[in-house]
Design a protein around this motif. Structure first.
Motif, short mmCIF file in Angstrom:
data_model
loop_
_atom_site.label_atom_id
_atom_site.label_comp_id
_atom_site.label_asym_id
_atom_site.label_seq_id
_atom_site.Cartn_x
_atom_site.Cartn_y
_atom_site.Cartn_z
N VAL A 187 3.48 2.87 4.45
CA VAL A 187 2.56 3.90 3.97
C VAL A 187 3.24 4.78 2.92
O VAL A 187 2.67 5.10 1.87
N TRP A 241 -3.02 7.48 6.33
CA TRP A 241 -2.30 8.68 6.76
C TRP A 241 -2.71 9.10 8.17
O TRP A 241 -1.91 9.63 8.93
N LEU A 284 -5.59 5.28 1.44
CA LEU A 284 -4.46 6.06 1.91
C LEU A 284 -4.88 7.16 2.87
O LEU A 284 -4.13 7.51 3.79
N SER A 293 1.41 7.30 -6.57
CA SER A 293 1.85 8.54 -7.24
C SER A 293 2.50 8.22 -8.57
O SER A 293 2.29 8.92 -9.56
N HIS A 324 -7.45 3.64 -4.04
CA HIS A 324 -6.19 3.78 -3.30
C HIS A 324 -6.19 5.05 -2.45
O HIS A 324 -5.73 5.04 -1.30
N HIS A 325 -6.69 6.14 -3.01
CA HIS A 325 -6.69 7.39 -2.26
C HIS A 325 -7.60 7.32 -1.04
O HIS A 325 -7.29 7.92 0.01
N TRP A 378 3.56 2.72 -0.29
CA TRP A 378 2.27 2.61 -0.97
C TRP A 378 1.95 3.92 -1.68
O TRP A 378 1.54 3.93 -2.85
N ASP A 379 2.14 5.03 -0.99
CA ASP A 379 1.85 6.34 -1.58
C ASP A 379 2.72 6.58 -2.82
O ASP A 379 2.23 7.13 -3.82
N TRP A 380 3.98 6.17 -2.78
CA TRP A 380 4.86 6.37 -3.93
C TRP A 380 4.40 5.54 -5.12
O TRP A 380 4.39 6.02 -6.26
#
Length: 219
Positions: free
Chosen positions: A81, A50, A46, A89, A42-43, A84-86
Motif C-alpha cells: 500500500v 488505506w 487507495l 504521489s 488510483h485515489h 502504491w501510494d508513493w
C-alpha cells in the motif's frame, strides 16, 4: 614532523526502507494540469486500501505483541500500500516526476521510475510495538508537522513550482527534484516505523536526490 590524518565521517548505514526515483526526461509542459483527474481512479482504490491498511495494522500489532513477528503476507500488503501510494504521489502532486501512468499493483515494478521497498524483519521488539507508533515518533510528527506548515503542504507547493517551471521552461528544476524526493523519503521512513514494519528509528536527516545514500564500505 608528524602528519595528522583527517578522518572523514563514514556514510550512513542504509535504512531498511529504501526509496528511489528517476526524473523522466521530456516531461509534458501541460499534462500536470490534469493529473488530478487522471490519478482519480488510483485515489479511489487507495481510499479502500488505506481502510484495509489500518485493519491489517491492528492484526499485525497483536501478532508482534504476542509473537514478535509481523506475518509475512500482512507485511507484504502493508508495504505494498505504501509502495502504491508513493508511485501515485510521484506521478501526481507529490513530485510530478514522471508522465508514466502508475500500475494498479501492490507489487514492486522494477521498470517504474519511482520505487519503494522495506526489508522484512525476521523479529521485531514486542515492547517497542506498544510505544513507537505514538510516543517515540512524536519528535518526527512535530518536525514534519511544523516544516512549511506541514510536510505534505510543503511537498505540494514545491511540486506546484516544478509544474509551473515545466510550463514556462520545459525543464524540471533539479534542485527542487532532489528536495521533493528527499522530503518524501523522510516521510516514508517515518511511515515504515509507525506502521510497525521496522524497529529502526528513522534518522533526522534529509537525504536528498533520487538515490539512497551510499552504504558505508567495511575497512
Amino acid at each position: 614532523m608528524t602528519t595528522e590524518t583527517i578522518s572523514t565521517p563514514a556514510p550512513p548505514a542504509p535504512h531498511p526502507a529504501q526509496l528511489t526515483a528517476r526524473l523522466d526526461s521530456g516531461l509534458s509542459r501541460w499534462l500536470w494540469l490534469v493529473k488530478w483527474l487522471l490519478a482519480l481512479p488510483h485515489h479511489i482504490v487507495l481510499a479502500l486500501l488505506w481502510i484495509a491498511f489500518m485493519l491489517v495494522g491492528l492484526v499485525a500489532f497483536f501478532s508482534i505483541l504476542f509473537t514478535g513477528r509481523y506475518p509475512r503476507p500482512l507485511f507484504d500488503f502493508t508495504a505494498g500500500v505504501l509502495r502504491w501510494d508513493w508511485r501515485v504521489s510521484y506521478y501526481a502532486y507529490g513530485a510530478l516526476g514522471t508522465d508514466r501512468y502508475p500500475p494498479f499493483s501492490l507489487a514492486d515494478s522494477p521498470d517504474y521510475p519511482a520505487r519503494w521497498d522495506v526489508a522484512y524483519p525476521e523479529r521485531l521488539s514486542r515492547g517497542l510495538v506498544l510505544v513507537k507508533w505514538w510516543l517515540l515518533a512524536i519528535p518526527h510528527y512535530l518536525v514534519l508537522g511544523l516544516v512549511g506548515g506541514g510536510i505534505r503542504a510543503l511537498i505540494g507547493l514545491l511540486s506546484l513550482y516544478a509544474g509551473i517551471a515545466l510550463a514556462v521552461t520545459g525543464r524540471y528544476p533539479p534542485g527542487i527534484f532532489d528536495l521533493v524526493v528527499g522530503l518524501n523519503r523522510w516521510v516514508l521512513r517515518v511511515f515504515a516505523y509507525v506502521a510497525l514494519l521496522t524497529d529502526e528509528y528513522p534518522p533526522f536527516r534529509l537525504d536528498q536526490g533520487g538515490s539512497e545514500p551510499p552504504a558505508a564500505t567495511p575497512r
